[in-house]
Design an enzyme around this catalytic site. Structure first.
Site, PDB file in Angstrom:
ATOM      1  N   GLY A  35       1.031  -1.291  -0.197  1.00 26.13           N
ATOM      2  CA  GLY A  35      -0.354  -0.011  -0.204  1.00 26.13           C
ATOM      3  C   GLY A  35       0.619   1.209   0.134  1.00 26.13           C
ATOM      4  O   GLY A  35       0.524   2.533  -0.425  1.00 26.13           O
ATOM      5  N   GLY A  36       2.304   1.227   0.460  1.00 25.66           N
ATOM      6  CA  GLY A  36       2.869   2.056   0.407  1.00 25.66           C
ATOM      7  C   GLY A  36       2.727   3.211   1.061  1.00 25.66           C
ATOM      8  O   GLY A  36       2.007   3.161   2.348  1.00 25.66           O
ATOM      9  N   GLY A 179       1.224  23.548   1.462  1.00 25.32           N
ATOM     10  CA  GLY A 179       0.915  23.023   1.099  1.00 25.32           C
ATOM     11  C   GLY A 179      -0.147  21.903   0.771  1.00 25.32           C
ATOM     12  O   GLY A 179      -0.348  22.437   2.174  1.00 25.32           O
ATOM     13  N   VAL A 180      -0.715  21.278  -0.074  1.00 25.87           N
ATOM     14  CA  VAL A 180      -1.896  20.365   0.185  1.00 25.87           C
ATOM     15  C   VAL A 180      -1.577  19.653   2.015  1.00 25.87           C
ATOM     16  O   VAL A 180      -2.344  19.328   3.129  1.00 25.87           O
ATOM     17  CB  VAL A 180      -2.067  19.195  -0.705  1.00 25.87           C
ATOM     18  CG1 VAL A 180      -2.641  17.690   0.091  1.00 25.87           C
ATOM     19  CG2 VAL A 180      -2.458  19.762  -2.103  1.00 25.87           C
ATOM     20  N   VAL A 234      11.993  30.590   6.727  1.00 28.17           N
ATOM     21  CA  VAL A 234      12.110  30.210   8.125  1.00 28.17           C
ATOM     22  C   VAL A 234      13.991  29.791   8.510  1.00 28.17           C
ATOM     23  O   VAL A 234      13.825  29.114   7.429  1.00 28.17           O
ATOM     24  CB  VAL A 234      11.755  28.605   8.484  1.00 28.17           C
ATOM     25  CG1 VAL A 234      11.968  28.398   9.807  1.00 28.17           C
ATOM     26  CG2 VAL A 234       9.986  28.300   8.505  1.00 28.17           C
ATOM     27  N   ASP A 307       5.612   8.286  -8.776  1.00 28.06           N
ATOM     28  CA  ASP A 307       5.763   9.667  -7.951  1.00 28.06           C
ATOM     29  C   ASP A 307       7.708   9.278  -8.291  1.00 28.06           C
ATOM     30  O   ASP A 307       8.385  10.347  -8.223  1.00 28.06           O
ATOM     31  CB  ASP A 307       6.704   9.691  -6.037  1.00 28.06           C
ATOM     32  CG  ASP A 307       5.019   9.984  -5.559  1.00 28.06           C
ATOM     33  OD1 ASP A 307       3.961   9.982  -6.328  1.00 28.06           O
ATOM     34  OD2 ASP A 307       4.517   9.836  -4.891  1.00 28.06           O
ATOM     35  N   ALA A 315      -1.524   9.546  -5.672  1.00 27.60           N
ATOM     36  CA  ALA A 315      -1.921   8.376  -5.399  1.00 27.60           C
ATOM     37  C   ALA A 315      -2.633   7.511  -6.416  1.00 27.60           C
ATOM     38  O   ALA A 315      -2.302   7.050  -7.205  1.00 27.60           O
ATOM     39  CB  ALA A 315      -1.974   7.475  -4.457  1.00 27.60           C
ATOM     40  N   HIS A 439     -32.089  18.325  -7.183  1.00 29.85           N
ATOM     41  CA  HIS A 439     -32.689  19.210  -5.910  1.00 29.85           C
ATOM     42  C   HIS A 439     -33.064  18.071  -4.869  1.00 29.85           C
ATOM     43  O   HIS A 439     -34.200  17.496  -4.480  1.00 29.85           O
ATOM     44  CB  HIS A 439     -33.412  20.565  -6.009  1.00 29.85           C
ATOM     45  CG  HIS A 439     -34.232  20.971  -5.538  1.00 29.85           C
ATOM     46  ND1 HIS A 439     -32.967  22.353  -5.261  1.00 29.85           N
ATOM     47  CD2 HIS A 439     -35.358  21.534  -4.967  1.00 29.85           C
ATOM     48  CE1 HIS A 439     -33.881  23.440  -4.294  1.00 29.85           C
ATOM     49  NE2 HIS A 439     -34.356  22.645  -4.094  1.00 29.85           N
TER      50      HIS A 439
END
Length: 463
Positions: A35-36, A179-180, A234, A307, A315, A439
């Site tokens: 699954g990494g 970032g994300v 930073v 990647d 993913a 709706h």
């Protein structure tokens, strides 16, 4: 045909399954966890924490408005962590079962190519195995970028993996990187009760997404008490009594941020060292394996996906590339179309994009029109109490073809599939407008944004 896949993440295991479906004899080699990163220390566990903390924060702030009387509401962090671990375990077991039922040979160990037909694997038990193959797929993923910030090795300075498994919710946390990953952790810990500060080097959070969509997230962050410093560099991290002090250079001067924990969330890079690329003659550029549209490297029987190719580090992109690689190596000759990649951020509000944003479209030479619809005018969003959002279309003015859809709001990461499908089918605006939407739903806002392109929005006062 004998196929070996090096790496069992969302690219590798999907590729192995598809190759087996097409008749290959497949061996999958994984060094750590099936699954990494995504399944074990990325996509899945972060979403578990986001789900619980979002519900907790909503009940804490809105229960009275919802007609709910809450007594002694509390976040039991150890139980949340237990649930996270159980979900990861369940899904990892699911991957194992799927691999077994597809008769894929799984070897847990560190793999290294010794020729373009042999892979050496050192198992966790230190056994040496040589796996012969006709074709191979490299799916070794990525690793965290280590930024050279003085003090980054101090106790209490975290990676994203460590931030997933804290024993307690910190009183305060400074997140370096907007970032994300940084924004999702900001949502988690702010909702759980931490004082959160984000420091981002670029002018905006989540810089690759549409600015107006990201603005909805920033507004929500400000309302939640999150401090944001963009254009911030930073300089160092130091001990400050029993906490940490982060020194940041900004356009308005130096800021000192004191927090219990510091999370460094500054991205990832391809992981291709020590896998024997030099023995294959596979070409790489700037640390990424070079591939063509069939995911083949310059070496005829070697493919690479995910990647490690340095493309879009997501993913679902790795999984798509895994299927493309499997089909091409087995003779189906399927190209990949990257135009339909959806970018999703699971904050509150969720934000999601597919296709081109305004700036990208103009840079590529399109004449464009834009249609926008705010979610405060959408009935279902009002019911859910989530009106801080927007739906935005980017349209090719010359053809009326949809070239981008961008959403901030509830279920944005689910709704974005409408845009992906539209772009895949080269749909025009009329095909969105002439479709009937149920709706009340949040998806009606997509319909309204489409009407807005030509100034015909229905549920907004005419200006």
């Amino acid at each position: 045909m004998k196929v070996v896949v090096l790496g069992g993440g969302p690219g590798g295991y999907v590729c192995a399954i598809r190759a087996a479906q097409l008749g290959a004899e497949v061996t999958l080699v994984e060094q750590q966890h099936l699954g990494g990163t995504c399944l074990n220390s990325g996509c899945i566990p972060t979403k578990v924490l986001l789900h619980t903390t979002e519900i907790y924060d909503m009940l804490r702030k809105q229960s009275a408005d919802l007609g709910l009387k809450m007594n002694d509401l509390a976040l039991e962090w150890s139980a949340v962590q237990y649930r996270k671990d159980m979900i990861v375990s369940q899904l990892v077991d699911g991957v194992k079962t799927i691999l077994e039922t597809n008769q894929i040979n799984v070897i847990m160990g560190k793999g290294r190519f010794i020729t373009n037909n042999e892979l050496e694997v050192i198992t966790k038990g230190k056994q040496r195995i040589i796996v012969g193959f006709d074709k191979a797929v490299i799916a070794t993923g990525s690793e965290t970028i280590r930024v050279p910030i003085p003090g980054a090795d101090l106790e209490g300075v975290l990676t994203s993996t460590e931030a997933l498994s804290l024993e307690n919710v910190p009183e305060s946390i400074c997140i370096i990187g907007g970032g994300v990953i940084g924004c999702e952790f900001a949502s988690i810990y702010s909702s759980a009760g931490s004082k959160v500060t984000i420091v981002e080097m670029l002018p905006n959070l989540i810089a690759n997404m549409d600015e107006e969509i990201v603005e909805c997230l920033k507004n929500q962050f400000f309302e939640s008490g999150i401090d944001i410093y963009t254009n911030g560099k930073v300089e160092k991290i130091e001990r400050h009594e029993n906490k940490l002090k982060v020194t940041v250079s900004t356009s308005s001067g130096t800021k000192n941020i004191v927090a219990e924990k510091v999370l460094i969330s500054t991205g990832r890079k391809p992981n291709i060292s020590q896998i024997g690329l030099e023995n294959l003659g596979v070409e790489a550029d700037k640390g990424s394996i070079l591939v063509d549209k069939s995911m083949k490297t310059n070496v005829d029987n070697i493919y690479a996906i995910g990647d490690c190719t340095g493309g879009v580090l997501l993913a679902h992109v790795a999984s798509a590339e895994g299927i493309i690689a499997a089909e091409n190596m087995m003779g189906k000759y399927t190209p990949i179309d990257f135009k339909t990649i959806s970018y999703c951020v699971y904050t509150k509000p969720e934000i999601a994009s597919v296709g081109l944003n305004e700036k990208q479209a103009l840079k590529q030479g399109y004449n464009i029109k834009v249609g926008k619809f705010p979610l405060y005018a959408n009935g279902k969003s009002v019911i859910k109490g989530e009106v801080n959002g927007l739906v935005k279309f980017v349209i090719d003015e010359d053809t009326d073809e949809i070239i981008g859809l961008h959403i901030a709001g509830p279920n944005a990461t689910e709704l974005i599939a409408v845009g992906a499908m539209a772009i895949r089918l080269e749909a025009t605006l009329d095909e969105i407008i002439s479709t009937i939407y149920a709706h009340p739903t949040v998806s009606e806002s997509i319909h309204e944004a489409a009407h807005a392109v030509h100034g015909n929005v229905i549920h907004m006062p005419r200006l």
